[in-house]
Design a protein around this motif. Structure first.
Motif, short mmCIF file in Angstrom:
data_model
loop_
_atom_site.label_atom_id
_atom_site.label_comp_id
_atom_site.label_asym_id
_atom_site.label_seq_id
_atom_site.Cartn_x
_atom_site.Cartn_y
_atom_site.Cartn_z
N GLY A 30 -16.57 5.88 -1.29
CA GLY A 30 -15.97 7.09 -0.76
C GLY A 30 -14.50 6.73 -0.08
O GLY A 30 -13.56 6.89 -0.83
N HIS A 31 -14.47 6.26 1.19
CA HIS A 31 -13.45 5.83 1.77
C HIS A 31 -13.31 4.33 2.01
O HIS A 31 -14.21 3.95 2.62
CB HIS A 31 -13.16 6.46 3.24
CG HIS A 31 -12.87 8.17 2.98
ND1 HIS A 31 -13.97 8.84 3.24
CD2 HIS A 31 -11.81 8.70 2.77
CE1 HIS A 31 -13.32 10.25 3.03
NE2 HIS A 31 -12.05 10.05 2.73
N ALA A 32 -12.32 3.69 1.34
CA ALA A 32 -12.39 2.14 1.62
C ALA A 32 -11.28 1.56 1.60
O ALA A 32 -9.99 1.86 0.95
CB ALA A 32 -13.10 1.87 0.17
N THR A 33 -10.76 0.66 2.49
CA THR A 33 -9.70 -0.15 2.71
C THR A 33 -9.74 -1.07 1.39
O THR A 33 -10.80 -1.43 0.80
CB THR A 33 -9.64 -1.24 3.86
OG1 THR A 33 -10.56 -2.08 3.88
CG2 THR A 33 -9.67 -0.16 5.03
N PRO A 34 -8.41 -1.73 1.12
CA PRO A 34 -8.43 -2.56 -0.09
C PRO A 34 -9.51 -3.67 0.19
O PRO A 34 -10.01 -4.33 -0.81
CB PRO A 34 -7.11 -3.21 -0.10
CG PRO A 34 -6.21 -1.80 0.46
CD PRO A 34 -7.31 -1.27 1.54
N GLU A 35 -9.56 -4.16 1.25
CA GLU A 35 -10.55 -5.18 1.53
C GLU A 35 -11.99 -4.95 1.51
O GLU A 35 -12.80 -5.50 0.80
CB GLU A 35 -10.48 -5.77 3.08
CG GLU A 35 -9.21 -6.60 3.52
CD GLU A 35 -7.87 -5.49 3.56
OE1 GLU A 35 -8.29 -4.34 3.88
OE2 GLU A 35 -6.80 -5.98 3.37
N ASP A 36 -12.41 -3.57 1.61
CA ASP A 36 -13.61 -3.02 1.44
C ASP A 36 -13.78 -3.12 -0.24
O ASP A 36 -14.78 -3.34 -0.52
CB ASP A 36 -13.83 -1.60 1.94
CG ASP A 36 -13.77 -1.37 3.54
OD1 ASP A 36 -14.04 -2.47 4.03
OD2 ASP A 36 -13.27 -0.33 3.84
N ARG A 75 -3.68 0.41 10.68
CA ARG A 75 -3.91 -0.92 9.86
C ARG A 75 -3.93 -0.36 8.15
O ARG A 75 -3.12 0.26 7.90
CB ARG A 75 -5.34 -1.43 10.04
CG ARG A 75 -5.42 -1.91 11.37
CD ARG A 75 -6.78 -2.55 11.92
NE ARG A 75 -7.93 -1.36 11.64
CZ ARG A 75 -8.75 -1.15 12.47
NH1 ARG A 75 -8.86 -1.67 13.77
NH2 ARG A 75 -9.66 -0.16 12.26
N ALA A 76 -4.90 -0.90 7.35
CA ALA A 76 -4.82 -0.67 6.00
C ALA A 76 -5.11 0.64 5.71
O ALA A 76 -5.90 1.44 6.36
CB ALA A 76 -5.61 -1.70 5.14
N PRO A 77 -4.63 1.19 4.45
CA PRO A 77 -4.84 2.51 4.08
C PRO A 77 -6.31 2.56 3.71
O PRO A 77 -6.83 1.60 3.25
CB PRO A 77 -3.87 2.87 2.94
CG PRO A 77 -3.53 1.61 2.34
CD PRO A 77 -3.51 0.50 3.68
N SER A 78 -6.94 3.71 3.69
CA SER A 78 -8.19 3.79 3.06
C SER A 78 -7.94 4.75 1.73
O SER A 78 -7.58 5.84 1.63
CB SER A 78 -9.08 4.90 4.25
OG SER A 78 -10.13 5.09 3.69
#
Length: 138
Positions: A30-36, A75-78
């Motif tokens: 769904g919504h995730a940072t690049p790390e996710d 922080r990082a984009p989602s």
């Protein structure tokens, strides 16, 4: 949404297994940072992908309008599927909760921006920070 593979080929690219896994992870999360997304891909049963591969896949998919991103914080984009960009994000500074509200709630704001400056605002790329109803009433 038009076939992603066709869109990539039209741009002289192809749907690699890595890009497909990244796209599948974004759809699942769904919504995730690049790390996710890196973690999501690592947990899909396939071979681990280097973070740089995930970042490049996200960039390629975003350049075609297949995925988009929002900055929920500094922080990082989602990342999310582009067809999921039909809302605004409300981020609570106190508890960190992220809520969604219809993009129509910002029509007045976007209209004022357009009338005052001629700028056409993309409110689906926006996150509004404040306090959720629970934190605001404490």
């Amino acid at each position: 949404m038009q076939d992603v593979g066709e869109r990539l080929r039209a741009e002289g690219r192809r749907m690699t297994p890595q890009r497909q896994r990244v796209l599948d992870a974004v759809a699942r999360l769904g919504h995730a940072t690049p790390e996710d997304v890196v973690a999501g891909v690592a947990g899909d049963g396939g071979q681990a992908l280097a973070p740089s591969t995930v970042y490049r896949a996200l960039e390629a998919l975003e350049s075609l309008g297949i995925v988009g991103h929002t900055h929920l914080d500094h922080r990082a984009p989602s990342y999310h599927l582009a067809d999921h960009a039909d809302h605004i994000h409300l981020v609570c500074r106190t508890c960190g909760t992220v809520q969604e509200c219809p993009k129509e709630y910002a029509e007045g704001f976007a209209g004022n921006v357009l009338a005052g400056s001629g700028f056409v605002a993309d409110v689906t790329h926006m996150a509004i920070h404040g306090e959720c109803s629970t934190c605001a009433t404490r």
